[in-house]
Write an enzyme that holds these catalytic residues in place. Structure first.
Site, short mmCIF file in Angstrom:
data_model
loop_
_atom_site.label_atom_id
_atom_site.label_comp_id
_atom_site.label_asym_id
_atom_site.label_seq_id
_atom_site.Cartn_x
_atom_site.Cartn_y
_atom_site.Cartn_z
N VAL A 108 4.88 -2.67 -0.45
CA VAL A 108 4.41 -1.99 -1.67
C VAL A 108 5.32 -0.79 -1.95
CG1 VAL A 108 2.52 -0.64 -2.66
CG2 VAL A 108 2.03 -2.79 -1.53
N CYS B 49 2.13 -5.49 4.19
CA CYS B 49 1.92 -5.12 2.78
C CYS B 49 2.42 -3.73 2.47
CB CYS B 49 0.43 -5.03 2.47
SG CYS B 49 -0.49 -6.51 2.60
#
Ligand code: SF4
Length: 512
Positions: free
Chosen positions: A157, A153
């Site tokens: 991001v 993640c």
């Protein structure tokens, strides 16, 4: 003291000792300030009814206990299936610790995988330096033949550009320019581990096949998909293909690395698809996937390259195995040998022997989309009723395919399929429309305790039963294993329900 050096207790008994039970009570009283027991019971009972079920199914912004994992887990599963390949996850260490422990606990094997160890500074300024240092360290310390990169993640991001980072790392000498570093972006906040599997496999195929000319041969590529039974299944598939004389390449063959012998030598890498074979697989006549919903992009890429593709849905059962073998036969022109036909006959015989115990039993099942499809088809074949079928990572297309399967059988009447729902939804289903058995992974243990529905552990991960991953669930012999696991639970429950002497003990099935 409950224990001392002369009397060391297992945790099962240790925490039942007086000092522990008192400590737990005090903790509850002085720190947790719980609601009165009667109130908790009242709310718990309310959550078992239809009113709560409707509220539960109306929720949109919250997931509770999803039956899926995140994309990089699937990417690591693919990477270890190639010869000498080290999975490298660009992101934080904690995520990678989770993948390693998940695989190690399921397969009971060490699972090697490294991270670029991004921390706060990388989260702000980007992870380029982590990639440069990480690739250099991984290459020099662990001597891999290939490093397959995916992302967590955190890196996604920020928007780290893997291609650019890997090129820069090569320019800076982290790894030689010609060293294989395939990559895939695997953002964990969309899709699931099966999406990660697909992205990673496509990334590796693109790495070897892009800008290469295909010169077709007669070989078949075979892809297993994300599969908790990969050790047993891939070996079984190889056995069947060898018996038929089919020349094949297994893409992402992790059956050896997750089943290494204990003989004094640690094998960080073992077996796997040879890199030369992965390159040559471009020329194959066709690519077969055992899990359609796990390999959509990879199969699309194979078709772009000119290969025929065939996809199954985790085939379990007589009909599903028939279809699988006949497709192989059609693609290759090879006949199905008598030895395999005999295995079919044995499976039919076993089903006939036990059908009275399974026919009409109601099941709930959850898991990955293809596994759910395969098991649903097998249950219908046995005359059982798969009443609730749930896949958190199932799509609308998957839902429609399961519904069509249910509609094709008289035993599918009254059965329902749930895409995108979680195990808290399953709890409501089990309380409001109870079934005889639940099929799913280890996380179904909570549901078993809560709802009293006996759990048959089939899926991934299974931590609390050992070595089932060594057994295949594909092919006639694999189906026999699934049949036995289901029957074992049915008979265990039957014995439990007929246990009171001179009252209910009328089901011995024992003779002297
Ligand atoms: S969901 Fe994100 S933070 Fe959690 S393990 Fe997966 S990559 Fe890491």
């Amino acid at each position: 003291m409950t224990q001392n050096t002369e009397n060391v207790l297992d945790h099962f008994n240790l925490f039942r000792g007086q000092e522990y039970t008192e400590m737990f009570e005090n903790k509850k009283k002085n720190f947790e300030y719980p609601h009165p027991v009667e109130k908790v019971d009242e709310i718990r009972d309310w959550t078992k009814g239809w009113e709560y079920r409707e509220k539960n199914f109306a929720r949109e912004a919250l997931t509770v206990n999803p039956a899926k994992a995140c994309q990089p887990l699937g990417a690591v599963f693919v990477a270890v299936g190639f010869e000498g390949t080290l999975p490298f996850v660009h992101g934080s260490q904690g995520c990678v610790a989770y993948y390693r422990s998940h695989f190690s606990r399921h397969f009971k094997e060490p699972s090697s995988c490294v991270s670029s160890s991004m921390t706060e500074d990388a989260a702000v300024f980007g992870g380029l330096n982590n990639m440069i240092d990480g690739l250099a360290n991984a290459y020099n310390l662990y001597k891999p033949k290939m490093i397959a990169v995916s992302t967590t993640c955190m890196a996604e991001v920020i928007g780290d550009d893997l291609n650019g980072f890997i090129q820069t790392a090569k320019e800076k000498g982290s790894v030689p320019a010609e060293f294989d570093v395939p990559y895939a972006h695997t953002p964990a906040f969309v899709g699931s581990h099966i999406t990660g599997y697909d992205n990673a496999l496509k990334g590796i195929l693109e790495h070897f096949w892009n800008k290469k000319e295909r010169s077709a041969d007669g070989k078949i590529n075979f892809i297993g998909g994300f599969d908790g039974y990969t050790v047993g299944n891939l070996r079984e598939v190889k056995r069947l293909l060898d018996l038929m004389g089919v020349e094949h390449t297994i893409l992402a063959d992790n059956s050896d690395v997750w089943d290494t012998p204990t003989d004094g030598e640690f094998r960080m890498y073992d077996g796997g698809t040879k890199l030369e074979d992965a390159k040559a697989a471009l020329n194959a006549k066709a690519t077969i996937s055992m899990q359609e919903f796990c390999t959509e992009k990879s199969l699309g890429y194979c078709r772009e390259k000119g290969q025929e593709t065939v996809a199954f849905n985790h085939p379990v059962g007589v009909v599903a195995t028939d279809k699988f073998l006949m497709e192989i036969s059609r693609l290759t022109g090879k006949t199905i040998p008598a030895e395999i036909e005999k295995e079919r006959g044995r499976l039919v015989d076993a089903i006939a022997d036990s059908t009275a115990h399974i026919h009409g039993k109601k099941f709930a099942l959850y898991g990955d989309p293809d596994l759910c499809l395969g098991l649903t088809a097998f249950l219908l074949e046995l005359g059982a009723e798969p009443v609730h079928i749930l896949a958190t990572n199932g799509s609308k297309d998957w839902e429609a395919k399961v519904q069509a399967l249910l509609d094709s059988s008289p035993f599918g009447k009254g059965c329902h399929v749930y895409a995108g729902k979680d195990l808290w939804h399953m709890r409501s289903l089990l309380f409001t429309e109870p079934v005889d058995f639940l099929i799913g992974n280890t996380y179904g243990k909570y549901l078993e305790r809560d709802t009293g529905t006996p759990l048959i552990r089939i899926g991934f991960p299974v931590f609390d039963r050992h070595h089932h991953h060594r057994y295949p669930v594909w092919g006639y012999q694999g189906t026999m294993n699934v049949l036995v696991w289901i029957l074992d639970k049915i008979f265990d429950e039957m014995d439990k329900n007929t246990i009171v002497p001179s009252k209910t003990d009328y089901s011995y099935d024992i003779i002297r």
